[in-house]
Design an enzyme around this catalytic site. Structure first.
Site, PDB file in Angstrom:
ATOM      1  N   ASP A  84      12.044 -19.409  69.065  1.00 54.39           N
ATOM      2  CA  ASP A  84      12.979 -20.232  69.845  1.00 54.39           C
ATOM      3  C   ASP A  84      12.653 -20.181  71.328  1.00 54.39           C
ATOM      4  OD1 ASP A  84      13.887 -17.466  69.855  1.00 54.39           O
ATOM      5  OD2 ASP A  84      15.750 -18.170  70.784  1.00 54.39           O
ATOM      6  N   GLU A 177      16.017 -15.314  69.379  1.00 50.00           N
ATOM      7  CA  GLU A 177      15.888 -14.169  70.282  1.00 50.00           C
ATOM      8  C   GLU A 177      16.509 -14.463  71.636  1.00 50.00           C
ATOM      9  OE1 GLU A 177      13.935 -11.579  73.378  1.00 50.00           O
ATOM     10  OE2 GLU A 177      14.020 -13.762  73.199  1.00 50.00           O
TER      11      GLU A 177
END
Length: 410
Positions: A84, A177
């Site tokens: 991400d 994350e």
């Protein structure tokens, strides 16, 4: 091998174009379906290059195996990165571009964005190198698409090389994350590594095995709204109470006044009116005792304000989010030494430093998987000024290969 190594650039550019921004407001895992879409493409690619035990679970965690090519005893080691990108800045329609042989002059991008060496002097150390940037309208996503591309490239090399002897290696890619959930559903037991490395650091040589202790604080203030013409001894202005709380915190312990091992209180948001106000803080410190003292002070401030008004008009919700991995790494410092040796073998001087933040590795270390952080090569993450030198990415791949090769020697 050289041709495979060069694939890291092609992979990074291809991955960077994938829209994988995470969403802190979402309750799902992964927080966005677009992350799962990218993971499915990555799953297919890992199978195509020949990795074994490739498995993508329903939560968006992708794991795979590089089988051992030696019969010697070696620990199972892992390499981990997150797919991400940060929701702090636009991450859709990323257009990476290569600045060939950077000449040291300001790099002019769209939207009047300029990566100017006068403001970002660190870029001058890459003069003469090819550098990848976005176009000024989005972030680049080197955090952590660089780590992903470096791990996949190293995996392909290890699968095709007979010269690098290594034990079993596990690779893992996580979602979310950037919103603090990357380790939430990571199955350490299934991953099966004795220790691992996140490829989520910055410039060449960075090696990190300590990070902040972290907590989040939500403060809700219930005021009392009365017509201002008749408010004497009746009105309680919630926004002014919020201001009072802010003023009671040490002004020198704010992010803009701290560096290195100095912790802070960071006011993330303040919303409200006379009737009600809400504040969100994050609290950070590398030292656990100082971390506890910071939380204690915030509790005491809330108690004092409530005592002043003679009622519990301020409510505090305080929650720890992660802890300094140093406590878990120190008993197994050979893991850090292995990374140092791998860097030196690649001609890199290790730059051991503390993270002024956190990584998936911090939480994974507390779950039984010691996991220091290694550089991926990027700079100026989470915004349009982000860049990554291509030679830095090649060095990151080389370090992964060296760590893998050293594993057969343990």
């Amino acid at each position: 091998m050289i041709k495979i190594m060069e694939k890291v650039v092609e992979r990074f550019i291809r991955y960077a174009k994938e829209y994988t921004t995470s969403d802190p407001e979402s309750k799902t895992c992964p927080s966005t379906e677009r992350q799962m879409g990218f993971m499915k493409k990555l799953e297919a690619e890992l199978k195509e290059i020949g990795l074994q035990e490739v498995e993508l679970d329903e939560n968006g965690y992708l794991m795979a195996t590089i089988p051992a090519n030696t019969s010697g005893k070696a620990p199972v080691i892992g390499f981990i990165a997150h797919v991400d990108t940060s929701p702090d800045f636009a991450g859709e329609n990323v257009q990476p571009q290569i600045i060939e042989k950077f000449d040291g002059k300001p790099i002019q991008l769209k939207n009047n964005v300029t990566i100017d060496p006068a403001e970002f002097p660190e870029i001058l150390q890459y003069k003469g190198q090819d550098i990848i940037t976005a176009d000024g309208t989005t972030l680049l996503g080197a955090d952590d698409k660089a780590g992903v591309s470096e791990i996949v490239t190293a995996a392909e090399i290890l699968l095709n090389s007979k010269n690098i002897k290594h034990g079993k290696i596990r690779i893992g890619f996580t979602p979310d994350e950037e919103i603090g959930r990357g380790a939430d559903k990571f199955d350490v037991k299934k991953f099966g590594a004795k220790f691992a490395y996140t490829l989520d650091g910055g410039e060449v040589g960075e090696l990190e095995f300590e990070n902040f202790n972290a907590a989040g604080a939500k403060i809700t203030i219930q005021g009392r709204s009365v017509h201002p013409g008749f408010a004497k001894d009746k009105m309680i202005n919630a926004t002014l109470v919020a201001n009072k709380i802010i003023s009671m915190l040490p002004p020198t312990q704010r992010p803009e006044h701290t560096e290195k091992y100095e912790g802070f209180y960071h006011l993330m948001s303040l919303n409200g009116n006379v009737e009600k106000a809400e504040m969100q803080f994050i609290i950070r410190d590398h030292d656990f005792e100082k971390f506890e003292e910071k939380k204690k002070l915030l509790k005491e401030i809330v108690q004092l304000v409530n005592m002043e008004f003679g009622r519990d008009l301020v409510q505090l919700e305080l929650k720890d989010t992660y802890y300094n991995m140093r406590k878990k790494i120190e008993p197994v410092m050979h893991v850090v030494e292995r990374a140092k040796m791998a860097m030196k073998k690649a001609g890199i001087q290790p730059n051991v430093k503390a993270i002024r933040g956190g990584t998936d590795g911090a939480r994974l270390s507390y779950e039984g998987l010691p996991c220091p952080n290694v550089f991926a090569g990027g700079h100026n993450f989470h915004g349009p000024f982000e860049f990554i030198p291509i030679p830095s990415m090649l060095k990151a791949v080389e370090v992964i290969l060296n760590i893998a090769g050293l594993s057969s020697e343990s």
